[in-house]
Scaffold this motif. Sequence first.
Motif, short mmCIF file in Angstrom:
data_model
loop_
_atom_site.label_atom_id
_atom_site.label_comp_id
_atom_site.label_asym_id
_atom_site.label_seq_id
_atom_site.Cartn_x
_atom_site.Cartn_y
_atom_site.Cartn_z
N SER A 122 0.83 -1.22 0.00
CA SER A 122 0.00 0.00 0.00
C SER A 122 0.86 1.27 0.00
CB SER A 122 -0.96 0.02 1.19
OG SER A 122 -1.85 -1.05 1.11
N HIS A 123 2.03 1.19 -0.60
CA HIS A 123 2.94 2.32 -0.64
C HIS A 123 2.30 3.49 -1.39
CE1 HIS A 123 6.69 4.53 -0.90
NE2 HIS A 123 6.47 4.67 -2.19
N GLY A 124 2.15 4.62 -0.73
CA GLY A 124 1.63 5.82 -1.37
C GLY A 124 0.12 5.92 -1.44
N HIS A 125 -0.59 4.95 -0.91
CA HIS A 125 -2.05 4.99 -0.96
C HIS A 125 -2.61 5.63 0.30
CE1 HIS A 125 -2.17 2.57 -4.58
NE2 HIS A 125 -1.25 1.79 -4.03
N THR A 126 -2.25 6.89 0.52
CA THR A 126 -2.72 7.62 1.69
C THR A 126 -3.21 9.00 1.26
OG1 THR A 126 -0.56 8.61 2.15
CG2 THR A 126 -1.01 6.48 3.16
N PRO A 127 -4.07 9.63 2.05
CA PRO A 127 -4.51 10.99 1.70
C PRO A 127 -3.34 11.96 1.60
CG PRO A 127 -5.94 10.08 3.39
CD PRO A 127 -4.80 9.11 3.22
N ALA A 128 -2.32 11.81 2.45
CA ALA A 128 -1.17 12.71 2.39
C ALA A 128 -0.43 12.58 1.06
CB ALA A 128 -0.22 12.42 3.56
N ALA A 129 -0.22 11.34 0.62
CA ALA A 129 0.50 11.12 -0.64
C ALA A 129 -0.31 11.64 -1.83
CB ALA A 129 0.81 9.64 -0.80
N TRP A 130 -1.58 11.30 -1.87
CA TRP A 130 -2.41 11.74 -2.99
C TRP A 130 -2.49 13.26 -3.07
CZ3 TRP A 130 -4.08 9.25 -7.12
CH2 TRP A 130 -4.10 7.86 -7.10
N THR A 131 -2.72 13.90 -1.94
CA THR A 131 -2.86 15.36 -1.94
C THR A 131 -1.56 16.03 -2.36
OG1 THR A 131 -4.49 15.18 -0.18
CG2 THR A 131 -3.52 17.34 -0.54
N GLY A 132 -0.44 15.59 -1.78
CA GLY A 132 0.84 16.19 -2.14
C GLY A 132 1.18 16.02 -3.61
N VAL A 133 0.93 14.85 -4.15
CA VAL A 133 1.24 14.59 -5.56
C VAL A 133 0.33 15.38 -6.49
CG1 VAL A 133 1.20 12.80 -7.34
CG2 VAL A 133 2.33 12.36 -5.17
N ILE A 134 -0.95 15.47 -6.14
CA ILE A 134 -1.88 16.23 -7.00
C ILE A 134 -1.50 17.71 -7.03
CG2 ILE A 134 -4.26 17.06 -7.16
CD1 ILE A 134 -5.11 14.21 -6.28
N ILE A 135 -1.18 18.29 -5.87
CA ILE A 135 -0.77 19.69 -5.84
C ILE A 135 0.53 19.89 -6.62
CG2 ILE A 135 0.03 21.57 -4.33
CD1 ILE A 135 -1.95 20.48 -2.22
N ALA A 136 1.49 18.99 -6.44
CA ALA A 136 2.75 19.10 -7.17
C ALA A 136 2.54 18.95 -8.67
CB ALA A 136 3.74 18.06 -6.66
N PHE A 137 1.64 18.05 -9.08
CA PHE A 137 1.35 17.87 -10.50
C PHE A 137 0.74 19.13 -11.10
CE2 PHE A 137 -1.52 16.50 -13.94
CZ PHE A 137 -0.57 15.98 -14.81
N ILE A 138 -0.16 19.76 -10.37
CA ILE A 138 -0.76 21.01 -10.86
C ILE A 138 0.33 22.07 -11.02
CG2 ILE A 138 -2.30 22.92 -10.21
CD1 ILE A 138 -4.14 20.72 -8.96
N GLY A 139 1.23 22.16 -10.03
CA GLY A 139 2.33 23.12 -10.13
C GLY A 139 3.24 22.82 -11.31
N PHE A 140 3.50 21.54 -11.56
CA PHE A 140 4.32 21.15 -12.70
C PHE A 140 3.66 21.57 -14.00
CE2 PHE A 140 5.30 17.95 -15.95
CZ PHE A 140 6.67 18.11 -16.04
N CYS A 141 2.35 21.38 -14.11
CA CYS A 141 1.62 21.78 -15.32
C CYS A 141 1.65 23.29 -15.50
CB CYS A 141 0.18 21.28 -15.27
SG CYS A 141 0.04 19.48 -15.40
N VAL A 142 1.46 24.03 -14.42
CA VAL A 142 1.50 25.49 -14.49
C VAL A 142 2.89 25.95 -14.94
CG1 VAL A 142 1.46 27.60 -13.08
CG2 VAL A 142 -0.35 25.89 -12.83
N ALA A 143 3.93 25.38 -14.34
CA ALA A 143 5.29 25.75 -14.71
C ALA A 143 5.57 25.42 -16.18
CB ALA A 143 6.30 25.05 -13.81
#
Length: 82
Positions: free
Chosen positions: A5-26
């Motif tokens: 279950s590596h990475g299947h947590t609310p903390a992991a999902w939220t952090g990755v989604i925010i980082a992905f949005i930032g990557f797309c914006v950049a």
Amino acid sequence: MAGSSHGHTPAAWTGVIIAFIGFCVAGVFMVAANPLGFWAGIGVVLIGGVVGLAMKVAGLGMPKESADLASARARAGHAQSS
């Protein structure tokens, strides 16, 4: 890693989604040749990491594995392979 279950947590999902949005914006602002927007996107990527870490500290991440559980997991894995 599928069984852990590596990475299947609310903390992991939220952090990755925010980082992905930032990557797309950049990426969009890099193509548009807008340095200010690019660095704003990089800032959002960093905020994603901070949010994920804060959520993990708040208890929404994977709990640390105890020494007893780790040794039991190792014994079980050894018993299966024998």
